[in-house]
Design a protein around this motif. Structure first.
Motif, PDB file in Angstrom:
ATOM      1  N   GLU A 179       0.826  -1.206   0.000  1.00 22.41           N
ATOM      2  CA  GLU A 179       0.000   0.000   0.000  1.00 22.41           C
ATOM      3  C   GLU A 179       0.863   1.261   0.000  1.00 22.41           C
ATOM      4  N   ALA A 180       1.966   1.238   0.743  1.00 27.09           N
ATOM      5  CA  ALA A 180       2.863   2.396   0.756  1.00 27.09           C
ATOM      6  C   ALA A 180       3.513   2.589  -0.611  1.00 27.09           C
ATOM      7  N   SER A 181       3.827   1.502  -1.304  1.00 22.12           N
ATOM      8  CA  SER A 181       4.442   1.648  -2.621  1.00 22.12           C
ATOM      9  C   SER A 181       3.452   2.206  -3.636  1.00 22.12           C
ATOM     10  N   ARG A 221       0.997   4.303  -2.841  1.00 26.48           N
ATOM     11  CA  ARG A 221       0.921   5.728  -2.497  1.00 26.48           C
ATOM     12  C   ARG A 221       2.165   6.479  -2.958  1.00 26.48           C
ATOM     13  N   LEU A 222       3.302   5.822  -2.869  1.00 26.48           N
ATOM     14  CA  LEU A 222       4.541   6.450  -3.314  1.00 26.48           C
ATOM     15  C   LEU A 222       4.516   6.688  -4.814  1.00 26.48           C
ATOM     16  N   GLU A 257       6.351   4.700   5.994  1.00 22.05           N
ATOM     17  CA  GLU A 257       5.583   3.462   6.163  1.00 22.05           C
ATOM     18  C   GLU A 257       6.282   2.284   5.486  1.00 22.05           C
ATOM     19  N   ARG A 296       4.756  11.787  -0.014  1.00 21.09           N
ATOM     20  CA  ARG A 296       5.859  10.915  -0.394  1.00 21.09           C
ATOM     21  C   ARG A 296       6.702  10.553   0.825  1.00 21.09           C
ATOM     22  N   ALA A 353       4.771   7.998   2.877  1.00 24.73           N
ATOM     23  CA  ALA A 353       4.793   6.675   2.249  1.00 24.73           C
ATOM     24  C   ALA A 353       6.159   6.012   2.427  1.00 24.73           C
TER      25      ALA A 353
END
Length: 86
Positions: free
Chosen positions: A36-38, A40-41, A59, A53, A56
């Motif tokens: 999920e963080a990737s 968002r990134l 996280e 950024r 993310a």
């Protein structure tokens, strides 16, 4: 000697699900958090999204810390990110 290029062998989803069930809950949660963080990134590419950024990345690094404690091979890297494989 002729070296053939490496080809990836697809893993059936049932086999992937079976191997994922063997992982502890915290590791599965960390993999999900890293994914999920990737995502968002990947969405925060423009300079105006610097704060998103940074969050993310924080996280992603926290999830990777949990994954590295269990097995360093589970770390979520740049090649695992959906936006980097274009």
């Amino acid at each position: 000697m002729i070296a053939f290029p490496r080809t990836t062998i697809p893993v059936p989803e049932a086999v992937a699900a079976l191997s994922a069930r063997q992982l502890p809950d915290r590791v599965r949660a960390a993999r999900r958090q890293a994914w999920e963080a990737s995502v968002r990134l990947d969405l925060c590419r423009q300079p105006r999204y610097e704060e998103g950024r940074q969050r993310a990345l924080a996280e992603l690094s926290a999830a990777n810390k949990v994954l590295a404690a269990v097995n360093p091979g589970l770390i979520f890297g740049w090649g695992d990110m959906p936006g980097q494989n274009r």
